[in-house]
Structure formats: C-alpha cells, structure tokens
Design a protein around this motif. Sequence first.
Motif, PDB file in Angstrom:
ATOM      1  N   LEU A 175       0.931  -1.266   0.096  1.00  0.00           N
ATOM      2  CA  LEU A 175      -0.015   0.002   0.001  1.00  0.00           C
ATOM      3  C   LEU A 175       1.018   1.325   0.113  1.00  0.00           C
ATOM      4  O   LEU A 175       1.824   1.370   0.658  1.00  0.00           O
ATOM      5  N   ARG A 176       0.270   2.192  -0.619  1.00  0.00           N
ATOM      6  CA  ARG A 176       1.128   3.655  -0.758  1.00  0.00           C
ATOM      7  C   ARG A 176       0.652   4.547   0.485  1.00  0.00           C
ATOM      8  O   ARG A 176      -0.286   4.696   0.686  1.00  0.00           O
ATOM      9  N   GLN A 177       1.734   5.152   1.052  1.00  0.00           N
ATOM     10  CA  GLN A 177       1.169   6.220   2.231  1.00  0.00           C
ATOM     11  C   GLN A 177       0.801   7.296   1.342  1.00  0.00           C
ATOM     12  O   GLN A 177       1.135   7.748   0.382  1.00  0.00           O
ATOM     13  N   PRO A 178      -0.056   7.960   2.080  1.00  0.00           N
ATOM     14  CA  PRO A 178      -0.713   9.251   1.646  1.00  0.00           C
ATOM     15  C   PRO A 178       0.553  10.440   1.612  1.00  0.00           C
ATOM     16  O   PRO A 178       1.757  10.258   2.398  1.00  0.00           O
ATOM     17  N   ARG A 179       0.408  11.204   0.473  1.00  0.00           N
ATOM     18  CA  ARG A 179       1.262  12.215   0.601  1.00  0.00           C
ATOM     19  C   ARG A 179       1.332  13.375   1.483  1.00  0.00           C
ATOM     20  O   ARG A 179       0.285  13.981   1.646  1.00  0.00           O
ATOM     21  N   ALA A 180       2.367  13.760   2.137  1.00  0.00           N
ATOM     22  CA  ALA A 180       2.377  14.817   2.937  1.00  0.00           C
ATOM     23  C   ALA A 180       2.633  15.982   2.276  1.00  0.00           C
ATOM     24  O   ALA A 180       2.441  17.297   2.657  1.00  0.00           O
ATOM     25  N   ILE A 181       3.508  15.935   1.214  1.00  0.00           N
ATOM     26  CA  ILE A 181       4.077  16.894   0.263  1.00  0.00           C
ATOM     27  C   ILE A 181       3.916  16.551  -1.122  1.00  0.00           C
ATOM     28  O   ILE A 181       4.291  15.300  -1.393  1.00  0.00           O
ATOM     29  N   ARG A 182       3.513  17.417  -1.951  1.00  0.00           N
ATOM     30  CA  ARG A 182       3.372  17.288  -3.425  1.00  0.00           C
ATOM     31  C   ARG A 182       4.144  18.190  -4.045  1.00  0.00           C
ATOM     32  O   ARG A 182       4.594  19.274  -3.782  1.00  0.00           O
ATOM     33  N   ALA A 183       4.541  17.612  -5.164  1.00  0.00           N
ATOM     34  CA  ALA A 183       5.410  18.314  -5.965  1.00  0.00           C
ATOM     35  C   ALA A 183       4.906  19.798  -6.589  1.00  0.00           C
ATOM     36  O   ALA A 183       3.523  19.909  -6.799  1.00  0.00           O
ATOM     37  N   GLY A 184       5.596  20.694  -6.593  1.00  0.00           N
ATOM     38  CA  GLY A 184       4.935  22.234  -6.875  1.00  0.00           C
ATOM     39  C   GLY A 184       4.472  22.863  -5.638  1.00  0.00           C
ATOM     40  O   GLY A 184       4.236  24.236  -5.815  1.00  0.00           O
ATOM     41  N   GLN A 185       4.282  22.133  -4.349  1.00  0.00           N
ATOM     42  CA  GLN A 185       3.653  23.024  -3.308  1.00  0.00           C
ATOM     43  C   GLN A 185       4.769  23.595  -2.506  1.00  0.00           C
ATOM     44  O   GLN A 185       6.042  23.465  -2.353  1.00  0.00           O
ATOM     45  N   LYS A 186       4.371  24.890  -1.865  1.00  0.00           N
ATOM     46  CA  LYS A 186       5.096  25.532  -1.106  1.00  0.00           C
ATOM     47  C   LYS A 186       5.236  24.809   0.301  1.00  0.00           C
ATOM     48  O   LYS A 186       4.271  24.354   0.772  1.00  0.00           O
ATOM     49  N   VAL A 187       6.561  24.513   0.451  1.00  0.00           N
ATOM     50  CA  VAL A 187       6.987  23.944   1.772  1.00  0.00           C
ATOM     51  C   VAL A 187       7.716  24.739   2.782  1.00  0.00           C
ATOM     52  O   VAL A 187       8.629  25.803   2.294  1.00  0.00           O
ATOM     53  N   GLU A 188       7.432  24.463   3.962  1.00  0.00           N
ATOM     54  CA  GLU A 188       8.569  25.140   5.181  1.00  0.00           C
ATOM     55  C   GLU A 188       9.747  24.216   5.428  1.00  0.00           C
ATOM     56  O   GLU A 188       9.460  22.892   5.380  1.00  0.00           O
ATOM     57  N   ILE A 189      10.700  24.764   5.226  1.00  0.00           N
ATOM     58  CA  ILE A 189      12.065  24.070   5.418  1.00  0.00           C
ATOM     59  C   ILE A 189      12.504  24.494   6.791  1.00  0.00           C
ATOM     60  O   ILE A 189      12.720  25.669   7.234  1.00  0.00           O
ATOM     61  N   ARG A 190      12.726  23.380   7.745  1.00  0.00           N
ATOM     62  CA  ARG A 190      13.474  23.612   9.002  1.00  0.00           C
ATOM     63  C   ARG A 190      14.718  23.062   9.084  1.00  0.00           C
ATOM     64  O   ARG A 190      14.992  21.803   8.685  1.00  0.00           O
ATOM     65  N   PHE A 191      15.728  24.057   9.136  1.00  0.00           N
ATOM     66  CA  PHE A 191      17.186  23.641   9.127  1.00  0.00           C
ATOM     67  C   PHE A 191      17.506  23.460  10.689  1.00  0.00           C
ATOM     68  O   PHE A 191      17.527  24.522  11.579  1.00  0.00           O
ATOM     69  N   LEU A 192      18.039  22.547  11.197  1.00  0.00           N
ATOM     70  CA  LEU A 192      18.194  22.159  12.518  1.00  0.00           C
ATOM     71  C   LEU A 192      19.784  21.815  12.837  1.00  0.00           C
ATOM     72  O   LEU A 192      20.092  20.846  12.028  1.00  0.00           O
ATOM     73  N   GLY A 193      20.449  22.464  13.513  1.00  0.00           N
ATOM     74  CA  GLY A 193      21.898  22.188  14.121  1.00  0.00           C
ATOM     75  C   GLY A 193      21.968  22.376  15.460  1.00  0.00           C
ATOM     76  O   GLY A 193      21.088  22.482  16.313  1.00  0.00           O
ATOM     77  N   ASP A 194      23.110  22.008  15.712  1.00  0.00           N
ATOM     78  CA  ASP A 194      23.488  22.131  17.300  1.00  0.00           C
ATOM     79  C   ASP A 194      23.555  23.475  17.701  1.00  0.00           C
ATOM     80  O   ASP A 194      24.394  24.420  17.462  1.00  0.00           O
ATOM     81  N   GLY A 195      22.467  23.981  18.358  1.00  0.00           N
ATOM     82  CA  GLY A 195      22.190  25.106  19.050  1.00  0.00           C
ATOM     83  C   GLY A 195      21.510  26.067  18.276  1.00  0.00           C
ATOM     84  O   GLY A 195      21.231  27.137  18.683  1.00  0.00           O
ATOM     85  N   PHE A 196      21.000  25.918  16.929  1.00  0.00           N
ATOM     86  CA  PHE A 196      20.247  26.630  16.126  1.00  0.00           C
ATOM     87  C   PHE A 196      19.108  26.189  15.426  1.00  0.00           C
ATOM     88  O   PHE A 196      19.113  25.049  15.326  1.00  0.00           O
ATOM     89  N   ARG A 197      18.294  26.822  14.975  1.00  0.00           N
ATOM     90  CA  ARG A 197      17.118  26.407  14.209  1.00  0.00           C
ATOM     91  C   ARG A 197      16.741  27.563  13.067  1.00  0.00           C
ATOM     92  O   ARG A 197      16.596  28.569  13.571  1.00  0.00           O
ATOM     93  N   ILE A 198      16.493  27.255  11.799  1.00  0.00           N
ATOM     94  CA  ILE A 198      16.176  28.212  10.849  1.00  0.00           C
ATOM     95  C   ILE A 198      15.221  27.813  10.103  1.00  0.00           C
ATOM     96  O   ILE A 198      14.963  26.441   9.649  1.00  0.00           O
TER      97      ILE A 198
END
Length: 65
Positions: free
Chosen positions: A1-24
């Motif tokens: 079975l295929r899982q439902p899509r959380a993100i579709r091609a062409g969609q605007k998304v929020e990108i979260r960059f996580l590192g040691d002591g920071f979040r962007i």
Amino acid sequence: LRQPRAIRAGQKVEIRFLGDGFRIRAAGKALENAALHQRLRIQTASGQIVSATATAPGVAQLNVD
C-alpha cells in the motif's frame, strides 16, 4: 500500500534547518512528492536545491551537522 502524500510536487513548503544550538526556517518549493519520513528535493527561494525529510504536511526538515 502507498502512504498518503504529506508534500506534493510544486507545493510551497516550510524548510526547517536544525543544527547544534540553532534552528532556521525558510520557504521553498517541493520538486517531488513525499510521504511522511520520506526524502525529497526542495528548491529554496535563492534557487538552491536541498534534500530534506518530510516531517508533517507542508513541512520538511534538514539536519545540519
């Protein structure tokens, strides 16, 4: 079975960059479909392409070491 899509091609998304002591947060456009916990490529506003993991509908995370 295929899982439902959380993100579709062409969609605007929020990108979260996580590192040691920071979040962007940034905006981008998905270049492919992804279900939760799947990798996908995202184009940032500056045109750079990053690979991140879908963590929620419309949200992807990239861990920076």
